[in-house]
Enzyme design. Structure first.
Site, short mmCIF file in Angstrom:
data_model
loop_
_atom_site.label_atom_id
_atom_site.label_comp_id
_atom_site.label_asym_id
_atom_site.label_seq_id
_atom_site.Cartn_x
_atom_site.Cartn_y
_atom_site.Cartn_z
N TYR A 33 47.87 -38.64 -22.20
CA TYR A 33 49.22 -38.86 -23.03
C TYR A 33 50.36 -38.67 -22.34
CZ TYR A 33 50.51 -34.04 -24.21
OH TYR A 33 50.95 -32.75 -24.14
N ARG A 52 52.85 -40.66 -13.59
CA ARG A 52 51.66 -39.48 -13.97
C ARG A 52 50.61 -40.05 -14.76
NH1 ARG A 52 54.17 -34.02 -16.66
NH2 ARG A 52 54.68 -35.52 -18.35
N ARG A 101 28.44 -42.05 -31.04
CA ARG A 101 28.77 -41.13 -30.25
C ARG A 101 27.76 -40.70 -29.14
NH1 ARG A 101 27.98 -35.54 -30.40
NH2 ARG A 101 29.82 -34.13 -30.24
N LYS A 151 47.09 -34.60 -17.74
CA LYS A 151 47.84 -34.45 -19.07
C LYS A 151 46.90 -35.15 -20.12
CE LYS A 151 52.49 -34.79 -21.23
NZ LYS A 151 52.55 -33.35 -21.38
N GLU A 183 52.00 -21.22 -16.92
CA GLU A 183 53.13 -22.13 -17.58
C GLU A 183 53.29 -21.84 -19.04
OE1 GLU A 183 51.99 -26.25 -17.02
OE2 GLU A 183 49.98 -25.81 -17.75
N LEU A 207 50.52 -28.23 -15.10
CA LEU A 207 50.83 -29.58 -15.18
C LEU A 207 52.09 -29.87 -14.30
CD1 LEU A 207 50.48 -32.31 -16.85
CD2 LEU A 207 52.40 -31.53 -18.24
#
Length: 287
Positions: A33, A52, A101, A151, A183, A207
């Site tokens: 995301y 990114r 799945r 991310k 972070e 990140l």
């Protein structure tokens, strides 16, 4: 009034938006995301977020559902349709729903990824009064997976960290591994000592923040000294200032860490100046 959102090529009222129960983002957090801020109805650092995103997709061997140009147009269309002057656009791309799945990845050439975008209207985002008083953080153990540079939508532990902070009467949490701060739960962490800005160097451990890159560039252009290295909670508590950066908070002063006041216990001049510079420059370059 209902928001207009974007799902797999369609602009829809949010109530009509649907994703398969077999989507791997839902079943396995198999997705990435980005969050892009909007100021004055324009997108901040869009190019950085797009690059990114491309990197995150590549690291997970996922196929991009559209070009960067198409993605820009989708962002702009959502801003226009929802009348966003200040706020954010959330983008999520998952590996899709290949069928039943299964732990084994589907072939990216035969399975279409899922793409979802929605807006969040945040009037007063740039003039957030919290930035004038600063926030408090607690420290928690960093037990996330080893590829924090991607991310991904694996946000359960960061969410739990924010809840730990809330229960402790604080605003957020800084994550600690091997005695050093990695972070924040959703941001990059910094301290200031003797006028020098100190923040952890880029690696798989953190990140690669788009706001981080911009803020450090602006700091160096303003002749501020920057040192990229790890620091401990104890060093942070003894610093002159502390702050974090993120796309949704820009530059946010941290005035208390694990109950100990940082510096004067109030936002310091370096963080305040960096926030001012970042907002000014971002408005000039927003698209």
């Amino acid at each position: 009034m209902s928001r207009t959102v974007y799902v797999n090529g369609e602009y829809l009222p949010e109530e009509e938006a649907k994703v398969s129960i077999f989507d791997r983002g839902f079943l396995m957090a198999d997705g990435v995301y980005e969050v892009t801020s909007v100021l004055d109805g324009k997108l901040v650092d869009f190019e950085g977020h797009a690059k990114r995103l491309e990197r995150s997709l590549g690291e997970l061997e996922m196929k991009a559902p559209c070009t960067t140009g198409e993605l820009l147009e989708i962002h702009r269309e959502l801003v226009a349709r929802n009348g966003i002057e200040e706020g954010m656009i959330y983008l999520q791309i998952t590996r899709g729903s290949p069928g039943d799945r299964d732990f084994v990845f589907p072939d990216p050439e035969t399975t279409a990824p899922t793409i979802v975008l929605f807006t969040q209207n945040k009037p007063g985002l740039a003039d957030n009064p919290v930035a004038k008083q600063g926030i408090s953080v607690i420290s928690i153990e960093d037990i996330r997976w080893g590829r924090r540079d991607i991310k991904t939508v694996q946000l359960l532990y960061p969410s739990m960290g924010k809840m730990m902070a809330k229960k402790a009467g604080a605003d957020d949490a800084w994550l600690v591994e091997d005695g050093k701060v990695t972070e924040g739960t959703s941001n990059n962490a910094y301290i200031v000592k003797g006028g020098k800005i100190i923040t952890r160097a880029l690696s798989n451990d953190i990140l690669h923040g788009i706001t981080r890159a911009a803020v450090l560039r602006f700091a160096r252009e303003a002749q501020m000294e920057v040192e990229e290295r790890s620091f401990s909670i104890e060093e942070a508590q003894g610093a002159d200032e502390a702050f974090f950066t993120s796309a949704s908070a820009f530059v946010m002063p941290v005035v208390k860490i694990d109950g100990a006041e940082v510096g004067t216990g109030k936002p310091g001049p370096v963080a305040a100046r960096l926030r001012e510079i970042y907002l000014d420059e971002s408005r000039k370059t927003a698209i």
